[in-house]
Design a protein around this motif. Structure first.
Motif, PDB file in Angstrom:
ATOM      1  N   MET A   1       0.651  -1.205  -0.129  1.00 15.79           N
ATOM      2  CA  MET A   1      -0.223   0.007   0.053  1.00 15.79           C
ATOM      3  C   MET A   1       1.188   1.275  -0.058  1.00 15.79           C
ATOM      4  N   GLY A   2       0.590   2.205  -0.982  1.00 13.65           N
ATOM      5  CA  GLY A   2       1.378   3.360  -0.945  1.00 13.65           C
ATOM      6  C   GLY A   2       1.071   4.433   0.074  1.00 13.65           C
ATOM      7  N   SER A   3       1.734   5.439  -0.078  1.00 13.34           N
ATOM      8  CA  SER A   3       1.748   6.576   1.177  1.00 13.34           C
ATOM      9  C   SER A   3       0.429   7.623   0.769  1.00 13.34           C
ATOM     10  N   PRO A   4      -0.198   8.102   1.609  1.00 11.28           N
ATOM     11  CA  PRO A   4      -1.194   8.966   1.494  1.00 11.28           C
ATOM     12  C   PRO A   4      -0.842  10.149   0.423  1.00 11.28           C
ATOM     13  N   ARG A   5       0.472  10.935   0.231  1.00 12.90           N
ATOM     14  CA  ARG A   5       0.570  11.578  -0.668  1.00 12.90           C
ATOM     15  C   ARG A   5       0.594  11.016  -1.938  1.00 12.90           C
ATOM     16  N   SER A   6       1.033   9.947  -2.456  1.00 18.70           N
ATOM     17  CA  SER A   6       0.801   9.351  -3.523  1.00 18.70           C
ATOM     18  C   SER A   6      -0.448   9.104  -3.902  1.00 18.70           C
ATOM     19  N   ALA A   7      -1.231   8.672  -3.153  1.00 19.14           N
ATOM     20  CA  ALA A   7      -2.870   8.531  -3.121  1.00 19.14           C
ATOM     21  C   ALA A   7      -3.462   9.762  -3.495  1.00 19.14           C
ATOM     22  N   LEU A   8      -3.243  10.783  -2.900  1.00 25.19           N
ATOM     23  CA  LEU A   8      -3.837  12.059  -3.081  1.00 25.19           C
ATOM     24  C   LEU A   8      -3.364  12.436  -4.674  1.00 25.19           C
ATOM     25  N   SER A   9      -2.343  12.485  -4.948  1.00 27.48           N
ATOM     26  CA  SER A   9      -1.621  12.744  -6.515  1.00 27.48           C
ATOM     27  C   SER A   9      -2.233  12.051  -7.335  1.00 27.48           C
ATOM     28  N   CYS A  10      -2.471  10.729  -7.354  1.00 29.43           N
ATOM     29  CA  CYS A  10      -3.309   9.960  -8.235  1.00 29.43           C
ATOM     30  C   CYS A  10      -4.782  10.422  -8.242  1.00 29.43           C
ATOM     31  N   LEU A  11      -5.524  10.618  -7.138  1.00 33.22           N
ATOM     32  CA  LEU A  11      -6.713  11.423  -7.233  1.00 33.22           C
ATOM     33  C   LEU A  11      -6.743  12.552  -8.020  1.00 33.22           C
ATOM     34  N   LEU A  12      -5.987  13.403  -7.848  1.00 36.78           N
ATOM     35  CA  LEU A  12      -5.903  14.649  -8.473  1.00 36.78           C
ATOM     36  C   LEU A  12      -5.684  14.596 -10.006  1.00 36.78           C
ATOM     37  N   LEU A  13      -4.645  13.589 -10.274  1.00 36.51           N
ATOM     38  CA  LEU A  13      -4.430  13.241 -11.784  1.00 36.51           C
ATOM     39  C   LEU A  13      -5.956  12.931 -12.172  1.00 36.51           C
ATOM     40  N   HIS A  14      -6.419  12.027 -11.556  1.00 37.28           N
ATOM     41  CA  HIS A  14      -7.738  11.315 -12.216  1.00 37.28           C
ATOM     42  C   HIS A  14      -8.866  12.328 -12.537  1.00 37.28           C
ATOM     43  N   LEU A  15      -8.941  13.499 -11.637  1.00 33.00           N
ATOM     44  CA  LEU A  15      -9.812  14.446 -11.672  1.00 33.00           C
ATOM     45  C   LEU A  15      -9.505  15.131 -12.878  1.00 33.00           C
ATOM     46  N   LEU A  16      -8.254  15.731 -13.053  1.00 28.97           N
ATOM     47  CA  LEU A  16      -7.586  16.310 -14.265  1.00 28.97           C
ATOM     48  C   LEU A  16      -7.968  15.644 -15.553  1.00 28.97           C
ATOM     49  N   VAL A  17      -7.833  14.409 -15.592  1.00 27.34           N
ATOM     50  CA  VAL A  17      -8.289  13.746 -16.841  1.00 27.34           C
ATOM     51  C   VAL A  17      -9.731  13.789 -17.067  1.00 27.34           C
ATOM     52  N   LEU A  18     -10.557  13.794 -16.237  1.00 24.79           N
ATOM     53  CA  LEU A  18     -12.038  13.631 -16.376  1.00 24.79           C
ATOM     54  C   LEU A  18     -12.334  15.125 -16.814  1.00 24.79           C
ATOM     55  N   CYS A  19     -11.838  16.108 -16.249  1.00 27.63           N
ATOM     56  CA  CYS A  19     -12.075  17.583 -16.692  1.00 27.63           C
ATOM     57  C   CYS A  19     -11.916  17.896 -18.159  1.00 27.63           C
ATOM     58  N   LEU A  20     -10.687  17.199 -18.662  1.00 30.42           N
ATOM     59  CA  LEU A  20     -10.138  17.260 -19.974  1.00 30.42           C
ATOM     60  C   LEU A  20     -11.085  16.606 -21.034  1.00 30.42           C
ATOM     61  N   GLN A  21     -11.425  15.279 -20.539  1.00 27.52           N
ATOM     62  CA  GLN A  21     -12.254  14.602 -21.230  1.00 27.52           C
ATOM     63  C   GLN A  21     -13.868  15.319 -21.424  1.00 27.52           C
ATOM     64  N   ALA A  22     -14.087  16.038 -20.564  1.00 26.98           N
ATOM     65  CA  ALA A  22     -15.585  16.530 -20.783  1.00 26.98           C
ATOM     66  C   ALA A  22     -15.293  17.761 -21.587  1.00 26.98           C
ATOM     67  N   GLN A  23     -14.190  18.586 -21.245  1.00 29.82           N
ATOM     68  CA  GLN A  23     -14.059  19.779 -22.065  1.00 29.82           C
ATOM     69  C   GLN A  23     -13.758  19.142 -23.639  1.00 29.82           C
ATOM     70  N   VAL A  24     -13.296  17.897 -23.997  1.00 28.96           N
ATOM     71  CA  VAL A  24     -13.121  17.674 -25.427  1.00 28.96           C
ATOM     72  C   VAL A  24     -14.520  17.416 -25.926  1.00 28.96           C
ATOM     73  N   ARG A  25     -15.344  16.669 -25.242  1.00 26.18           N
ATOM     74  CA  ARG A  25     -16.728  16.251 -25.724  1.00 26.18           C
ATOM     75  C   ARG A  25     -17.768  17.509 -25.760  1.00 26.18           C
ATOM     76  N   ARG A  26     -17.492  18.316 -24.920  1.00 27.86           N
ATOM     77  CA  ARG A  26     -18.181  19.761 -25.259  1.00 27.86           C
ATOM     78  C   ARG A  26     -17.813  20.540 -26.523  1.00 27.86           C
ATOM     79  N   THR A  27     -16.456  20.364 -26.578  1.00 27.19           N
ATOM     80  CA  THR A  27     -16.198  21.119 -27.949  1.00 27.19           C
ATOM     81  C   THR A  27     -16.418  20.514 -29.165  1.00 27.19           C
ATOM     82  N   ALA A  28     -16.426  18.849 -28.994  1.00 25.21           N
ATOM     83  CA  ALA A  28     -16.927  18.247 -30.385  1.00 25.21           C
ATOM     84  C   ALA A  28     -18.378  18.382 -30.583  1.00 25.21           C
ATOM     85  N   ARG A  29     -19.144  18.596 -29.283  1.00 24.34           N
ATOM     86  CA  ARG A  29     -20.562  18.709 -29.562  1.00 24.34           C
ATOM     87  C   ARG A  29     -20.966  20.253 -30.255  1.00 24.34           C
ATOM     88  N   ARG A  30     -20.162  21.055 -29.950  1.00 25.73           N
ATOM     89  CA  ARG A  30     -20.401  22.488 -30.367  1.00 25.73           C
ATOM     90  C   ARG A  30     -20.022  22.705 -31.745  1.00 25.73           C
TER      91      ARG A  30
END
Length: 280
Positions: A1-30
């Motif tokens: 099991m990793g350290s809490p800092r590494s788990a927090l960084s993974c969570l932030l990275l995952h949220l950033l990927v979700l935001c980018l995917q949502a932005q790409v979908r909105r751009t393609a829809r427009r």
């Protein structure tokens, strides 16, 4: 099991990927399927609030479709203006025949041939006929066949306006401003024009053209009554047209004549048409 800092960084990275995917979908829809739309750099101007919490609300663009498609709004505006112009032209071009007849009935007809009729006016109240005397007196005390009761009626318009004059004296029946019936040698004035109105009881009322609402009327003793005291429903204004006694109408010479032609027959098919002799 990793350290809490590494788990927090993974969570932030995952949220950033979700935001980018949502932005790409909105751009393609427009942009739509054809690839048209605003450039990617201007996507943030109409971006909806997403899970990343970035961008402005697009409520204005959703409420006003013309702002998203300017060409469509212009087409709708041109279509509505074209419909308004078409409706206006249709209203102006449709003729009102009833109004045309009403207007032309008030104008003296100088082109058509004047119709002249000869008859007597039988008063409903006095039981005798209207007459125009040589001393310019008018009353309804003449018997049937009296020469002074013979009236000549001339049409003034193509409607029902007429001028009435005595055949024996040549004087026109007119009405003055007090509503009194008078006789004039010159009947060109509007006060000498009367409108023939056929009532429901088949009697005829003569309304003066100059003083609207005033009628030719006579009392039971045959004396003329003032037009200002007359109404259409009164018996004093009711008359019946009658031919003078012994008068033969000139319309008898205008009757239809039937001519006997030989019957039309055909001898053979394809041959010339022949006329068969008239049977005797």
């Amino acid at each position: 099991m990793g350290s809490p800092r590494s788990a927090l960084s993974c969570l932030l990275l995952h949220l950033l990927v979700l935001c980018l995917q949502a932005q790409v979908r909105r751009t393609a829809r427009r942009r739509g399927p054809g690839g048209r739309g605003p450039p990617v750099g201007h996507v943030g101007q109409g971006r909806e609030d997403g899970p990343c919490g970035r961008g402005a609300s697009t409520g204005r663009s959703l409420r006003n479709p013309a702002s998203r498609h300017p060409g469509q709004g212009a087409k709708e505006q041109r279509g509505s203006s074209l419909r308004q112009v078409t409706q206006r032209v249709t209203v102006q071009s449709s003729p009102n025949f009833t109004q045309h007849v009403r207007e032309q009935s008030l104008v003296t007809d100088q082109l058509s041939r004047r119709l002249i009729r000869t008859y007597q006016l039988y008063s409903r109240t006095s039981g005798k006929h209207v007459q125009v005397l040589a001393n310019k007196r008018i009353n309804a005390m003449a018997e049937d066949g009296d020469p002074f009761a013979k009236l000549i009626v001339e049409t003034d318009t193509f409607g029902s306006r007429v001028r009435v004059r005595g055949a024996e004296t040549g004087l026109y029946i007119c009405m003055n401003k007090k509503g009194k019936l008078i006789a004039k040698s010159n009947g060109k004035g509007k006060d000498c024009v009367f409108t023939e109105i056929v009532l429901e009881n088949n009697y005829t009322a003569l309304q003066n053209a100059k003083y609207e609402g005033w009628y030719m009327a006579f009392t039971r003793k045959g004396r003329p009554r003032k037009g200002s005291k007359t109404r259409q429903h009164q018996r004093e204004v009711h008359f019946m047209k009658r031919l003078p006694r012994g008068h033969h109408t000139t319309e008898q010479s205008l009757r239809f004549e039937f001519l006997n032609y030989p019957p039309f027959t055909r001898s053979l098919r394809g041959s010339q048409r022949t006329w068969a002799p008239e049977p005797r």
